[in-house]
Write a protein that holds these residues in place. Structure first.
Motif, mmCIF file in Angstrom:
data_model
loop_
_atom_site.group_PDB
_atom_site.id
_atom_site.type_symbol
_atom_site.label_atom_id
_atom_site.label_comp_id
_atom_site.label_asym_id
_atom_site.label_seq_id
_atom_site.Cartn_x
_atom_site.Cartn_y
_atom_site.Cartn_z
ATOM 1 N N SER A 1 0.847 -1.199 0.000
ATOM 2 C CA SER A 1 0.000 0.000 0.000
ATOM 3 C C SER A 1 0.879 1.244 0.000
ATOM 4 C CB SER A 1 -0.898 0.007 1.231
ATOM 5 O OG SER A 1 -0.145 0.317 2.386
ATOM 6 N N GLU A 2 0.249 2.391 -0.196
ATOM 7 C CA GLU A 2 0.980 3.664 -0.150
ATOM 8 C C GLU A 2 1.599 3.914 1.216
ATOM 9 O OE1 GLU A 2 -1.395 6.930 -1.540
ATOM 10 O OE2 GLU A 2 -0.958 6.454 -3.629
ATOM 11 N N CYS B 1 -8.129 -0.634 2.627
ATOM 12 C CA CYS B 1 -7.014 -0.009 1.915
ATOM 13 C C CYS B 1 -7.341 0.058 0.420
ATOM 14 C CB CYS B 1 -5.741 -0.821 2.142
ATOM 15 S SG CYS B 1 -4.288 -0.049 1.433
ATOM 16 N N LYS B 2 -7.148 1.244 -0.177
ATOM 17 C CA LYS B 2 -7.488 1.402 -1.592
ATOM 18 C C LYS B 2 -6.419 2.139 -2.392
ATOM 19 C CE LYS B 2 -12.409 1.202 -0.796
ATOM 20 N NZ LYS B 2 -13.025 1.824 0.329
ATOM 21 N N LYS B 3 -5.243 2.357 -1.824
ATOM 22 C CA LYS B 3 -4.169 3.055 -2.547
ATOM 23 C C LYS B 3 -2.889 2.237 -2.428
ATOM 24 C CE LYS B 3 -6.246 7.498 -2.125
ATOM 25 N NZ LYS B 3 -6.031 8.881 -2.413
ATOM 26 N N ARG C 1 1.195 1.089 -4.011
ATOM 27 C CA ARG C 1 2.466 1.510 -4.586
ATOM 28 C C ARG C 1 3.006 0.496 -5.599
ATOM 29 N NH1 ARG C 1 6.239 2.392 0.140
ATOM 30 N NH2 ARG C 1 4.769 4.069 0.469
ATOM 31 N N THR D 1 -5.112 1.962 -8.815
ATOM 32 C CA THR D 1 -3.762 2.532 -8.864
ATOM 33 C C THR D 1 -3.669 3.636 -9.908
ATOM 34 O OG1 THR D 1 -2.922 1.046 -10.591
ATOM 35 C CG2 THR D 1 -2.796 0.251 -8.313
ATOM 36 N N ASP D 2 -2.588 4.358 -9.842
ATOM 37 C CA ASP D 2 -2.201 5.264 -10.920
ATOM 38 C C ASP D 2 -1.327 4.420 -11.837
ATOM 39 O OD1 ASP D 2 -0.756 6.948 -12.608
ATOM 40 O OD2 ASP D 2 -0.576 8.530 -11.102
#
Length: 141
Positions: free
Chosen positions: A36-37, A71-73, A75, A106-107
């Motif tokens: 995660s981020e 959790c939704k972000k 890395r 994600t990005d």
């Protein structure tokens, strides 16, 4: 922690997840470690079913576990896979459905996908490299 050390740690966690795979039909185990981020790591393994369509990939298992825990972000993700009994694994790229799930959370430009045979033999890709011309949530705006 140094970038390479962080990547190797994530790969080690993916190998740990791979040991939990339930693969009585294909005998092809896959493990994923999703970061995660905030640095939290969620593990996933592939889980087969006699009704093949009910099978779930390791990558989606990790994402669904993370999302179900709030959790939704993310890395990056490390993925390892191979046949039971083979000494070395192969590079195990995510399927199209898993790539689409990754794109949801994600990005795609920045999210890293690490495909590994070992902690010393791996490649790092952006999700955009693995999923060009992605169908993204922004298409529905």
């Amino acid at each position: 922690m140094h970038k390479e050390a962080e990547e190797r740690h994530l790969i080690e966690k993916a190998f740990e997840a791979r040991e939990r795979a339930y693969v009585p039909y294909s005998h092809f185990r896959v493990g994923a470690a999703l970061e995660s981020e905030t640095g939290e790591i969620f593990l996933g393994c592939n889980i087969e079913n006699a009704s093949y369509g009910a099978t779930n990939c390791a990558e989606r298992t990790a994402f669904f576990k993370a999302v179900s825990e709030g959790c939704k972000k993310f890395r990056r993700i490390a993925i390892v896979g191979g046949l039971i009994g083979k000494e070395e694994t192969e590079y195990c790229a995510p399927c199209g459905i898993c790539r689409q799930v990754m794109a949801e959370f994600t990005d795609i430009h920045d999210f890293q996908v690490i495909l590994a045979k070992s902690t010393d033999d791996y490649h790092v890709y952006s999700l955009e490299e693995l999923l060009p011309h992605a169908f993204l949530p922004s298409a529905l705006d």
